[in-house]
Scaffold this active site. Sequence first.
Site, PDB file in Angstrom:
ATOM      1  N   SER A  25     -18.252 -48.777 -62.542  1.00 43.29           N
ATOM      2  CA  SER A  25     -16.978 -48.097 -62.286  1.00 43.29           C
ATOM      3  C   SER A  25     -16.961 -47.553 -60.869  1.00 43.29           C
ATOM      4  CB  SER A  25     -16.780 -46.950 -63.271  1.00 43.29           C
ATOM      5  OG  SER A  25     -15.670 -46.158 -62.903  1.00 43.29           O
ATOM      6  N   TYR A  49     -19.120 -39.827 -67.671  1.00 43.87           N
ATOM      7  CA  TYR A  49     -18.936 -41.283 -67.667  1.00 43.87           C
ATOM      8  C   TYR A  49     -19.437 -41.885 -66.355  1.00 43.87           C
ATOM      9  CZ  TYR A  49     -16.365 -45.714 -67.302  1.00 43.87           C
ATOM     10  OH  TYR A  49     -16.030 -47.026 -67.112  1.00 43.87           O
ATOM     11  N   LYS A  53     -22.754 -44.434 -65.553  1.00 44.01           N
ATOM     12  CA  LYS A  53     -22.631 -45.707 -64.837  1.00 44.01           C
ATOM     13  C   LYS A  53     -23.614 -45.770 -63.675  1.00 44.01           C
ATOM     14  CE  LYS A  53     -19.250 -47.821 -67.041  1.00 44.01           C
ATOM     15  NZ  LYS A  53     -19.475 -49.114 -67.742  1.00 44.01           N
TER      16      LYS A  53
END
Length: 297
Positions: A25, A49, A53
């Site tokens: 991402s 999140y 990643k």
Amino acid sequence: LGGLINLISALIARQGGAPIVFSSSAAVYGASANKYFEENDATHPQTPYAHIKLISEEILSKCKATPFVSLRYFNVAGAHPSGLIGENWRNSSNLIPSLIRSAITGEKFKLYGDAYDTPDGTCLRDYVHVSDIARAHASAIDLAVESMTKEIPHKIFNLGVGRPCSVLEMMIYFERATGKKIDFIVENSRPGDAPILASFAELAMAELKWKAERTWTEMAASAWNHAGKEMENTKPVQETIIPEIPKAAIPVVETSSGPAVIIYHKNIYGIYKREWVDKCLESIRQQTTSAKVYELN
């Protein structure tokens, strides 16, 4: 993270390692900078999140047995052209699903902030069609396999359209693509929302031979098509109740040439619909396949 570690361990144990394409991402760059990100920019993940990643990329980078290609992108939008595969528009907080809900329910779309330092005052974001993202992954597989055989270090690529789209712009494209007018209300801007979040994708164009092809209109139109298909497929089936027709009304008789079905029009079609009689005849034929049908006025 546990799943990634288990995957790496299994690949090494079974076949000595294997190339991996990692769907990362662009959120790893952070959300405070008002700029287009490049692959060599410093990373400042601000959410769990984004942290996961980035940690996943770091784990992969330390494992020589699993050379990897990492793809970083921001906002995936749209759906498969067939309309059969797409985002869960009913619950997603992403922009296009939110517009779809407003178009269907009539509820006003909430626009968070209209005073950002952008041309129209709303946030600019880098939207990429999901089909373009899929093509990038396919190209990355080839490069990952090549990395395995030639011992090329891991690669990181940004994916983007090349110009971000504002919230108001996407709303206009959505209205044009669907023919639906979106009513909206301006709310206060949300803490942490950067005016611009976008990335350069020149490296992916050069090495993956990849370029985003689908437009913002296609993103909106394909997502709307998927929502329509999904609603159609989840409608309760309206079952037609076929009344039981008395056996006396459609008798099966034995003749010299075998069983026969005799239908008296005045006794049948004055009471029952043609489709009901056809259903009854279909059932009789299944039980007595050799029966002939005689229709008498």
